[in-house]
Scaffold this active site. Structure first.
Site, PDB file in Angstrom:
ATOM      1  CG  ASP A  45      -0.806  -5.118  43.737  1.00 25.01           C
ATOM      2  OD1 ASP A  45      -0.856  -3.886  43.847  1.00 25.01           O
ATOM      3  OD2 ASP A  45      -1.240  -5.895  44.601  1.00 25.01           O
ATOM      4  CB  SER A  85      -3.082  -4.424  47.889  1.00 24.05           C
ATOM      5  OG  SER A  85      -2.605  -3.677  46.805  1.00 24.05           O
ATOM      6  CB  THR A 153      -1.785  -9.302  46.302  1.00 23.85           C
ATOM      7  OG1 THR A 153      -1.938  -7.878  46.285  1.00 23.85           O
ATOM      8  CG2 THR A 153      -2.737  -9.910  45.295  1.00 23.85           C
ATOM      9  CG  ASP A 284       0.625  -1.225  44.226  1.00 23.98           C
ATOM     10  OD1 ASP A 284      -0.383  -0.574  43.919  1.00 23.98           O
ATOM     11  OD2 ASP A 284       1.109  -1.244  45.369  1.00 23.98           O
ATOM     12  CG  HIS A 288       2.106   3.317  45.581  1.00 25.67           C
ATOM     13  ND1 HIS A 288       1.043   4.065  46.023  1.00 25.67           N
ATOM     14  CD2 HIS A 288       1.761   2.015  45.787  1.00 25.67           C
ATOM     15  CE1 HIS A 288       0.092   3.267  46.485  1.00 25.67           C
ATOM     16  NE2 HIS A 288       0.500   2.011  46.345  1.00 25.67           N
ATOM     17  CG  ASP A 326      -4.629  -5.436  43.158  1.00 29.68           C
ATOM     18  OD1 ASP A 326      -4.149  -4.719  42.257  1.00 29.68           O
ATOM     19  OD2 ASP A 326      -4.074  -5.584  44.262  1.00 29.68           O
ATOM     20  CG  HIS A 327      -5.590  -1.553  43.572  1.00 24.97           C
ATOM     21  ND1 HIS A 327      -4.526  -0.728  43.282  1.00 24.97           N
ATOM     22  CD2 HIS A 327      -5.119  -2.470  44.459  1.00 24.97           C
ATOM     23  CE1 HIS A 327      -3.470  -1.115  43.969  1.00 24.97           C
ATOM     24  NE2 HIS A 327      -3.795  -2.179  44.685  1.00 24.97           N
ATOM     25  CG  HIS A 423      -4.222   2.014  45.646  1.00 21.61           C
ATOM     26  ND1 HIS A 423      -4.572   0.933  46.416  1.00 21.61           N
ATOM     27  CD2 HIS A 423      -2.872   1.930  45.512  1.00 21.61           C
ATOM     28  CE1 HIS A 423      -3.499   0.233  46.739  1.00 21.61           C
ATOM     29  NE2 HIS A 423      -2.451   0.833  46.195  1.00 21.61           N
TER      30      HIS A 423
END
Length: 546
Positions: A45, A85, A153, A284, A288, A326-327, A423
């Site tokens: 993630d 997400s 997710t 993730d 951030h 996922d991104h 993101h």
């Protein structure tokens, strides 16, 4: 949930009986496959290609992912070039692009170029995912995350809600789906309590799991010792620790690779094969926070899980493995303002050596900080800042958020750049292995359809079978119906005809058929879903009315 004793017993008893739109088509490597087929889907993630590159340099050798690099994935959502997400997971799991915060339901807005519009009445409609499809084929299923298992997710592969924050609904749907192996955090969302994500509906899902014969484990040792075919591992109230921090802060938690290995060994006993979803969640979170060390920590942890999956797939010969981000997140780069003119002569060591000094992530280091901040120098050293200048020390002593300042300091020393704390919309690497290996530049939605095809089902037909609007379906059968929202935490769909009353509780696998004051509970391998407007039920539920 708040129920009478009779109602509670019915609910507990039920648990025991639980049994894309694409603009680029993936190239799938043709192969002769034997039954049963397995799929292992891994999501890192909020990572990015740059973060993987940095992690490889940090490790000093190739990654397991390098061996199976096969293409790239477009990550945009139905309404934005940069996805959240929740719709990203929805795309990967269901084959449908969706909107910000939506989990397992169709979008209400479509404005990304090239996507077809949907009918107004289909907005928020639940759409089936690949885990549900595997379950319908009799395959064993598993769900793993290093975050709360109810996070966006893993929820995308196991639930259907209008907003990712609906932990009560997500947890309930996960429990009543009878997923065979569930490992991760999120214990607080299984029972009532006073913490942020404790259940608000009054239902104790731990009791439901016990009645359904799960082995509930809470430590690494308990997980290793379990020989059960159904395991629910909740190793923390919320998320698990970063891999780099685990030995110091939470040594009783398993690693992602250990959870992966245990799940594969357990699920592989099913004669029909299995589907397993695995998320390295906290890459993730580190992105951030612009925490370079946290990102590297859990990318390498994720890579170790990929190795477990690929090693199994090589021996098995009939397992599809997909690993993907996922991104993107943070816009991390090797190179910043320090290297604008010096980059041709800046060696790898200038990026890596400062990072190697860190013994913990920023989350781990701050967990050691005293309330009065009197040990800020020692905490900074844990994060690799062992030679603070007088100005740096003063900055940390005065900072409301010393962690924010520390991540900036370390990134500056390691010549690492960040463009955002959010993101990003970049395409990401695709890693694929197995008899139906996916190659090329593909949409994230293509991956869901490829997994479904490999396992032998069609996601559109599956949605039509599992999520039928209840009001219309019961009306056509001569019932009058209503949605009982008296208890807002526990909606119910009620249908009546003559002396028959049908009750469908939300998020459960239950239908209660009452006639002449005698009630009978039917249980299914599907769940009832309420999207705030309509209840949705499966054909199997409707077949009971015959």
């Amino acid at each position: 949930m708040k129920h009478s004793k009779k109602w509670s017993s019915l609910l507990l008893a039920s648990a025991i009986a639980l049994s894309s739109i694409s603009s680029a088509q993936p190239q799938v490597q043709a192969a002769q496959v034997k039954k049963p087929t397995n799929v292992i889907m891994l999501v890192m993630d909020g990572s990015s290609n740059n973060a993987v590159t940095l992690s490889r340099w940090y490790k000093g050798q190739s990654l397991a992912m390098d061996e199976i690099l096969s293409g790239a994935v477009r990550t945009y959502s139905a309404d934005s070039a940069i996805t959240d997400s929740a719709p990203a997971a929805t795309a990967l799991a269901t084959g449908h692009k969706s909107n910000n915060k939506f989990v397992g339901v169709l979008p209400s807005v479509i404005n990304s170029p090239g996507l077809e519009q949907i009918a107004k009445e289909d907005a928020y409609r639940p759409v089936a995912n690949v885990l549900e499809g595997a379950k319908q084929l009799g395959k064993a299923t598993g769900l793993i995350a290093t975050s709360e298992i109810q996070h966006a997710t893993p929820a995308g592969f196991s639930a259907h809600v209008k907003h990712r924050s609906q932990y009560d609904d997500i947890a309930e749907q996960q429990v009543y789906q009878n997923i065979d192996v569930v490992l991760g955090g999120g214990l607080e969302s299984l029972a009532p309590g006073t913490t942020k994500n404790a259940r608000k509906d009054g239902e104790n899902l731990v009791d439901v799991l016990k009645e359904a014969n799960y082995d509930i484990v809470k430590t690494r040792d308990e997980l290793f010792k379990s020989n059960a075919s159904k395991i629910w591992g909740s190793f923390a109230p919320g998320a698990l620790a970063y891999d780099l921090d685990r030995a110091t802060t939470r040594a009783s938690e398993p690693t992602l690779a250990e959870m992966t290995s245990k799940a594969i060994g357990t699920l592989n006993k099913n004669e029909h094969g299995f589907f397993l979803f695995i998320e390295g969640s906290k890459v993730d979170w580190a992105a951030h926070a612009n925490d370079t060390i946290g990102m590297i920590s859990d990318i390498l942890s994720f890579d170790a899980a990929v190795k477990e999956a690929v090693d199994f797939a090589k021996k098995d010969g009939n397992t599809m493995v997909i690993a993907v981000t996922d991104h993107g997140n943070s816009g991390i780069s090797m190179g910043n303002a320090n290297t604008t003119s010096t980059y041709p002569n800046t060696p790898v060591s200038a990026y890596i050596d400062p990072l190697k000094k860190a013994k913990m992530t920023i989350e781990g280091a701050l967990s050691q900080l005293k309330e009065d901040h009197s040990n800020i120098v020692e905490v900074a050293a844990l994060y690799g800042l062992d030679d603070l200048s007088a100005d740096e020390l003063a900055t940390l002593q005065l900072a409301n958020d010393p962690g924010e300042e520390m991540v900036k300091m370390l990134a500056n020393r390691a010549n690492i750049g960040f463009t955002t704390g959010g993101h990003t919309g970049d395409d990401v690497f695709l890693y694929s292995f197995g008899p139906s290996k996916i190659t090329g530049l593909v949409e994230n939605t293509d991956l869901a359809h490829a997994m479904a095809k490999f396992m032998g089902f069609d996601l559109k037909k599956l949605t039509d079978d599992l999520y039928i609007p209840a009001t219309k379906a019961f009306t056509e059968k001569g019932y009058t119906s209503k949605m009982d929202l008296t208890d807002k935490e526990n909606p119910k769909f009620i249908a009546q005809k003559k002396d028959v009353t049908i009750t469908l509780p939300v998020n459960k696998n239950i239908l209660i058929y009452e006639q002449d004051k005698t009630a009978k509970t039917h249980t299914f391998d599907t769940i009832n879903v309420y999207n705030g407007t309509e209840f949705y039920v499966s054909k199997k539920v409707l077949n009971v009315l015959k």
